[in-house]
Motif scaffolding. Structure first.
Motif, PDB file in Angstrom:
ATOM      1  N   THR A 140       7.435  49.176  -9.430  1.00 27.11           N
ATOM      2  CA  THR A 140       7.656  49.134 -10.871  1.00 27.11           C
ATOM      3  C   THR A 140       8.260  47.793 -11.297  1.00 27.11           C
ATOM      4  O   THR A 140       7.960  47.284 -12.377  1.00 27.11           O
ATOM      5  CB  THR A 140       8.586  50.272 -11.318  1.00 27.11           C
ATOM      6  OG1 THR A 140       9.794  50.226 -10.534  1.00 27.11           O
ATOM      7  CG2 THR A 140       7.920  51.623 -11.133  1.00 27.11           C
ATOM      8  N   GLY A 144       6.298  45.287 -13.645  1.00 20.78           N
ATOM      9  CA  GLY A 144       7.029  44.917 -14.844  1.00 20.78           C
ATOM     10  C   GLY A 144       7.215  43.412 -14.956  1.00 20.78           C
ATOM     11  O   GLY A 144       7.086  42.829 -16.043  1.00 20.78           O
ATOM     12  N   GLN A 147       3.914  41.884 -15.937  1.00 15.46           N
ATOM     13  CA  GLN A 147       3.640  42.139 -17.348  1.00 15.46           C
ATOM     14  C   GLN A 147       4.450  41.186 -18.227  1.00 15.46           C
ATOM     15  O   GLN A 147       3.975  40.680 -19.241  1.00 15.46           O
ATOM     16  CB  GLN A 147       3.998  43.585 -17.712  1.00 15.46           C
ATOM     17  CG  GLN A 147       3.239  44.658 -16.935  1.00 15.46           C
ATOM     18  CD  GLN A 147       1.823  44.857 -17.420  1.00 15.46           C
ATOM     19  OE1 GLN A 147       0.908  44.138 -17.033  1.00 15.46           O
ATOM     20  NE2 GLN A 147       1.638  45.826 -18.289  1.00 15.46           N
ATOM     21  N   SER A 157      -1.151  47.846 -22.821  1.00 16.80           N
ATOM     22  CA  SER A 157      -0.191  47.697 -21.736  1.00 16.80           C
ATOM     23  C   SER A 157      -0.455  48.680 -20.612  1.00 16.80           C
ATOM     24  O   SER A 157      -0.263  48.369 -19.447  1.00 16.80           O
ATOM     25  CB  SER A 157       1.231  47.884 -22.275  1.00 16.80           C
ATOM     26  OG  SER A 157       1.376  49.169 -22.858  1.00 16.80           O
ATOM     27  N   ALA A 161      -0.881  47.839 -16.604  1.00 19.39           N
ATOM     28  CA  ALA A 161      -0.019  48.457 -15.609  1.00 19.39           C
ATOM     29  C   ALA A 161      -0.840  49.202 -14.555  1.00 19.39           C
ATOM     30  O   ALA A 161      -0.532  49.157 -13.363  1.00 19.39           O
ATOM     31  CB  ALA A 161       0.966  49.410 -16.292  1.00 19.39           C
ATOM     32  N   ILE A 241       6.564  52.163 -17.449  1.00 18.98           N
ATOM     33  CA  ILE A 241       5.203  51.805 -17.057  1.00 18.98           C
ATOM     34  C   ILE A 241       4.346  53.066 -17.013  1.00 18.98           C
ATOM     35  O   ILE A 241       4.638  53.988 -16.240  1.00 18.98           O
ATOM     36  CB  ILE A 241       5.181  51.132 -15.669  1.00 18.98           C
ATOM     37  CG1 ILE A 241       6.036  49.851 -15.701  1.00 18.98           C
ATOM     38  CG2 ILE A 241       3.761  50.792 -15.242  1.00 18.98           C
ATOM     39  CD1 ILE A 241       6.231  49.224 -14.346  1.00 18.98           C
TER      40      ILE A 241
END
Length: 350
Positions: A140, A144, A147, A157, A161, A241
């Motif tokens: 994660t 993250g 992103q 998004s 993910a 996410i």
């Protein structure tokens, strides 16, 4: 054993690979020059040789593979490229140039995982010992961070993910398989930030790295200044996410087994990795089957756009000649129009 040594820092991007490479460089290992220039996404530097990054970009393009590719079959494509004799000769020649500078090298690039067979062969030809450090960071946080610093992939998004989570599973499980049976270690990014001396000096002993084992106090102090716990700027969870439940389960299981490998690299854990890799390949195949209609539709759209750009007739549409106004076509003598149709393969039946 050979005094020539190469430490390959591998694993997914945004997992602390740059921090590890920079630490080993500060302690005396040589990062081939020139390096990729630091930027806002990595202000303390990447620790990546420019030549290596450029080579990998070329080979990925030749293999039709992305840096973060979620397809299990992508490993077959890059494996074929890695076996190319001319490419191996290039890598060997370049490594020999680097060994003229130093006996202990550290080579880091997130793309390197796709071509570990190529680099192992090059090291063997140079009479060098290869070692592998796989950096571990919770999925994660990796997703993250990508992103945040690399932007979104696709329309939303969630899509970004999903793609990046799948690519992380694919990358990490195949990296584990590719380094199995080799001199290797798994290092948690969190451990590196909390107290870098423990995992790094353990690597120095395990890999017999003179640069690490004989590090001076000034070098150690420099690493303390280099490693900043605030580098862990993104700490997301699954709540931040959105991914499908089954993909999340596979990612969690993959992280758990890799985290366990950092403590004890056992045959049982390696077998679990094999099972997870098979489960992921099955999950990906199901996803491809579900998305087949979308893929076909996109191909049709791309083909239609290509025909329009080339000025060709599209199915059910009009040709370039048909779009000419009738009054203009009527100005061409019938015999000439018939010859034009014959030349274009559009002659009318008698």
């Amino acid at each position: 054993m050979s005094e020539r040594r190469i430490v390959y820092v591998v694993g997914s991007g945004r997992s602390g690979t740059s921090t590890m490479a920079g630490t080993l460089r500060t302690l005396g290992l040589h990062v081939p020059q020139p390096e990729v220039v630091a930027d806002a996404t990595n202000p303390k530097g990447f620790g990546e040789p420019r030549w290596v990054v450029d080579l990998h970009a070329e080979l990925l393009a030749r293999s039709n593979v992305q840096v973060s590719d979620a397809r299990p079959r992508a490993w077959l494509d890059t494996g074929t490229t890695s076996g190319d004799h001319a490419v191996r000769e290039r890598v060997t020649a370049w490594l020999e140039e680097q060994f003229a500078v130093a006996d202990e090298l550290v080579i880091k690039d997130p793309r390197a995982a796709w071509f570990l067979g190529l680099w192992r062969a090059g090291a063997d030809r140079c009479g060098a010992t290869s070692s592998y450090v796989t950096m571990l960071r919770p999925v994660t946080e990796v997703v993250g961070s990508k992103q945040t610093y690399y932007g979104q992939m696709g329309a939303g998004s969630d899509q970004g993910a999903v793609t990046r989570t799948a690519a992380w599973i694919n990358m990490m499980l195949h990296t584990e398989r590719a380094t199995r049976g080799q001199q290797r270690a798994f290092v948690r990014y969190g451990d590196l930030l909390d107290d870098w001396t423990q995992p790094v000096f353990a690597l120095g002993e395990a890999f017999d790295l003179a640069g690490v084992k004989t590090a001076m106090a000034v070098d150690i102090a420099e690493v303390h200044r280099f490693i900043d716990p605030s580098l862990r700027r993104v700490t997301m969870t699954w709540d931040d996410i959105g991914v499908p439940a089954r993909l999340r389960e596979l990612a969690d299981e993959t992280w758990q087994v890799l985290d366990a490998l950092a403590a004890d690299d056992t045959a049982e854990l390696q077998e679990t990795c094999d099972q997870l890799r098979a489960a992921y390949a099955e999950q990906y195949a199901d996803a491809e089957a579900f998305a087949h209609s979308t893929v076909v539709a996109q191909r049709r759209t791309a083909a239609a756009e290509a025909r329009r750009e080339a000025g060709e007739q599209s199915p059910g549409g009009r040709s370039g000649a048909d779009r000419v106004p009738h009054a203009v076509r009527a100005m061409v003598p019938p015999a000439a129009r018939q010859k034009l149709r014959r030349a274009m393969g559009r002659e009318r039946p008698a």
